[in-house]
Design an enzyme around this catalytic site. Sequence first.
Site, PDB file in Angstrom:
ATOM      1  N   GLU A 183      -9.960  -6.265  -2.178  1.00 51.69           N
ATOM      2  CA  GLU A 183     -10.027  -5.275  -3.359  1.00 51.69           C
ATOM      3  C   GLU A 183      -9.055  -4.310  -3.164  1.00 51.69           C
ATOM      4  OE1 GLU A 183     -12.260  -5.782  -5.796  1.00 51.69           O
ATOM      5  OE2 GLU A 183     -13.443  -7.419  -5.002  1.00 51.69           O
TER       6      GLU A 183
ATOM      7  N   CYS B 299     -10.207   3.930  -6.076  1.00 65.34           N
ATOM      8  CA  CYS B 299      -9.223   2.973  -6.464  1.00 65.34           C
ATOM      9  C   CYS B 299      -9.174   2.755  -8.060  1.00 65.34           C
ATOM     10  CB  CYS B 299      -9.890   1.603  -5.815  1.00 65.34           C
ATOM     11  SG  CYS B 299     -11.603   1.470  -6.297  1.00 65.34           S
TER      12      CYS B 299
HETATM   13  P1  NAP Z   1      -5.955   1.311   4.010  1.00 67.06           P
HETATM   14  O1  NAP Z   1      -5.228   2.225   4.729  1.00 67.06           O
HETATM   15  O2  NAP Z   1      -5.769  -0.043   3.510  1.00 67.06           O
HETATM   16  O3  NAP Z   1      -7.422   1.057   4.807  1.00 67.06           O
HETATM   17  C1  NAP Z   1      -8.365   0.357   4.639  1.00 67.06           C
HETATM   18  C2  NAP Z   1      -9.205  -0.019   5.842  1.00 67.06           C
HETATM   19  O4  NAP Z   1      -8.341  -0.936   6.216  1.00 67.06           O
HETATM   20  C3  NAP Z   1      -9.545   0.639   6.783  1.00 67.06           C
HETATM   21  O5  NAP Z   1     -10.712   0.688   7.488  1.00 67.06           O
HETATM   22  C4  NAP Z   1      -8.382   0.781   8.120  1.00 67.06           C
HETATM   23  O6  NAP Z   1      -8.525   1.180   9.083  1.00 67.06           O
HETATM   24  C5  NAP Z   1      -8.385  -0.930   7.924  1.00 67.06           C
HETATM   25  N1  NAP Z   1      -7.159  -1.542   8.441  1.00 67.06           N
HETATM   26  C6  NAP Z   1      -5.802  -0.817   8.641  1.00 67.06           C
HETATM   27  N2  NAP Z   1      -4.864  -1.564   8.924  1.00 67.06           N
HETATM   28  C7  NAP Z   1      -5.497  -2.876   9.341  1.00 67.06           C
HETATM   29  C8  NAP Z   1      -5.018  -4.307   9.701  1.00 67.06           C
HETATM   30  N3  NAP Z   1      -3.936  -4.472  10.132  1.00 67.06           N
HETATM   31  N4  NAP Z   1      -6.011  -5.197   9.615  1.00 67.06           N
HETATM   32  C9  NAP Z   1      -7.119  -5.018   9.354  1.00 67.06           C
HETATM   33  N5  NAP Z   1      -7.778  -3.677   8.671  1.00 67.06           N
HETATM   34  C10 NAP Z   1      -6.849  -2.620   8.767  1.00 67.06           C
HETATM   35  O7  NAP Z   1      -6.399   2.108   2.797  1.00 67.06           O
HETATM   36  P2  NAP Z   1      -6.831   3.501   2.624  1.00 67.06           P
HETATM   37  O8  NAP Z   1      -5.529   4.202   2.347  1.00 67.06           O
HETATM   38  O9  NAP Z   1      -7.677   4.095   3.631  1.00 67.06           O
HETATM   39  O10 NAP Z   1      -7.807   3.335   1.248  1.00 67.06           O
HETATM   40  C11 NAP Z   1      -7.190   3.806   0.209  1.00 67.06           C
HETATM   41  C12 NAP Z   1      -6.720   2.617  -0.591  1.00 67.06           C
HETATM   42  O11 NAP Z   1      -7.846   1.570  -0.637  1.00 67.06           O
HETATM   43  C13 NAP Z   1      -6.383   2.734  -1.982  1.00 67.06           C
HETATM   44  O12 NAP Z   1      -5.087   1.861  -2.126  1.00 67.06           O
HETATM   45  C14 NAP Z   1      -7.265   2.354  -2.871  1.00 67.06           C
HETATM   46  O13 NAP Z   1      -7.095   1.966  -4.032  1.00 67.06           O
HETATM   47  C15 NAP Z   1      -8.008   1.140  -2.004  1.00 67.06           C
HETATM   48  N6  NAP Z   1      -9.407   0.949  -2.509  1.00 67.06           N
HETATM   49  C16 NAP Z   1      -9.530  -0.021  -3.263  1.00 67.06           C
HETATM   50  C17 NAP Z   1     -11.037  -0.228  -3.921  1.00 67.06           C
HETATM   51  C18 NAP Z   1     -11.107  -1.622  -4.767  1.00 67.06           C
HETATM   52  O14 NAP Z   1     -12.483  -1.967  -4.746  1.00 67.06           O
HETATM   53  N7  NAP Z   1     -10.325  -2.312  -5.360  1.00 67.06           N
HETATM   54  C19 NAP Z   1     -11.934   0.668  -3.468  1.00 67.06           C
HETATM   55  C20 NAP Z   1     -11.582   1.631  -2.873  1.00 67.06           C
HETATM   56  C21 NAP Z   1     -10.316   2.023  -2.525  1.00 67.06           C
HETATM   57  P3  NAP Z   1      -8.305   2.619   9.547  1.00 67.06           P
HETATM   58  O15 NAP Z   1      -9.182   3.620   8.971  1.00 67.06           O
HETATM   59  O16 NAP Z   1      -8.369   2.611  11.233  1.00 67.06           O
HETATM   60  O17 NAP Z   1      -6.897   2.895   9.103  1.00 67.06           O
END
Ligand code: NAP
Length: 483
Positions: free
Chosen positions: A244, A278
């Site tokens: 997602e 998101c």
């Molecule tokens: P992110 O940087 O992708 O982080 C999301 C999660 O992934 C965090 O728990 C992060 O850990 C973890 N993560 C980071 N690197 C990883 C790796 N190499 N392997 C596995 N996991 C890893 O996203 P964000 O910036 O925090 O969140 C915002 C984003 O989420 C936006 O793009 C938003 O659109 C999207 N989002 C999508 C939805 C949907 O349902 N489509 C809903 C909400 C948000 P850390 O916290 O330690 O960095």
Amino acid sequence: MKMWIDGQWVDSVSGGVMPVTNPATQEVLDTVPAGTPEDAARAVAAARAAYPAWRRVSAVERAHMLHAAAAKMRDRFDDLARLLTLEEGKPLPENEEEIDWSLNTIDYYAELGRHVRGRVPPSPGEGQLSLVLKEPYGVAGCIVPWNYPILLLVWKIAPALAAGNTVVINPASLTPLTTLRMVEWAFDHFPPGVVNVVTGSGSAVGDTLVRHPDVPVIAFTGSTAVGQHIARATAGQMKHLHLELGGKDPFVIADDAPLDAAVEALAYAALINTGQVCTSTERVYVPRAMLPQFSEALAERVARLRLGPGIEPTTDVGPMIGAADRAKVIEHIADAVSKGARVLTGGQIPDVEKGFFLEPAVLVGVDHTMRIMREETFGPTIPLMAYDTFDEAIALANDTEYGLGACLYSHDARKVRRFYEEVQAGTIWINDPLTDNYAGPFGGMKMSGIGRELGIEGLEAFWQTKHVHWDIEGGVKEWWYPY
Ligand code: NAP
Ligand code: MG
């Protein structure tokens, strides 16, 4: 706090901890273990060991346990909502909504999980039985972002557990506290190893789950960049991925839209959780003739929103999650202005000592050459662009690599139909933006992801399919040798 592995509250093997701060005050709320790959592997081993017995627990018993979890969350409703407000920042009513949606989702999957486990198609021959069986995968790795830490997690663990999987959770580094409390208060009756929480960075803990051979299914919500990384990292293992990812959701105002209601709907759609959703409205298309009056009404409405810590009852819009996130929004606004856009209100950092606040901004004169109309801004901005025909509005809505959600305000059935038929997005909202439905699937098209959460689709995401063909009499068949 400690983390929860195999039914025990434990520290990281490294002994390290990381602080969790309140984005409204920048005060440290608590620390959690800085989990390592070794901690993640420990949790996977516990989840794998717990799986054979959990899989055999009857569906009705699993339903009772999930209902009990929802009931315990209801008992701690205020504590959970307040803690979530302190660590995530959005206003308390939005966190109450998040906890409410979450526990209702658990109740929903408790029932869905005991409703069916497959189907019986007609068999090819007489005296035969064909069974399509839905089976759990084993250990599900659940990785979530900070913006809806409980809701997005429950969308994963409720169906995963109902389907008979065990789970290892890696909460976002910024928001692990409410997750740990939720597990402590509401999931303590699950057998050890069925639910595990490993705190620590995504690059250490999440990445270990992603690559681990004993984690056959990964349910991830986060950025498209990390989603792509997960897809690449698992390509050799044929893992089942539910991704997602990000969005750039459009909101089209039709020429028949009632101005006042459309302004209110748009302010909510774009600014709930300070725009850090998101499916936040990230770009808006308004009929050219309507734009002057509409933009003025919107700017006036947005300027009246009250900025403050989410825990204050007078707050409409809370802080952003961090300094870098805020800086990116300011960059998007500056890029738009440098290319000819005009800011009608907001876009400034208010004069407060602490907290990552940013005044919600309304912009006009934007176009698709600007970053604010192309890249995910993930902040409190409402860029308004004029359109001449409804065809053009639909083309603009589709002019993006993303396809998460799309909103329309209209009472014209012809326009509504065209919009939901032609706009490429996983969710289409007409006149009621961003309202989710437990029974309706949620997810993205195009670069916004793979798979669906919620609804029956959200349960099937945690099932694999097996086909059983059974000839009950078992006689010699005429099509066997010799030919
Ligand atoms: P992110 O940087 O992708 O982080 C999301 C999660 O992934 C965090 O728990 C992060 O850990 C973890 N993560 C980071 N690197 C990883 C790796 N190499 N392997 C596995 N996991 C890893 O996203 P964000 O910036 O925090 O969140 C915002 C984003 O989420 C936006 O793009 C938003 O659109 C999207 N989002 C999508 C939805 C949907 O349902 N489509 C809903 C909400 C948000 P850390 O916290 O330690 O960095
Ligand atoms: Mg990030």
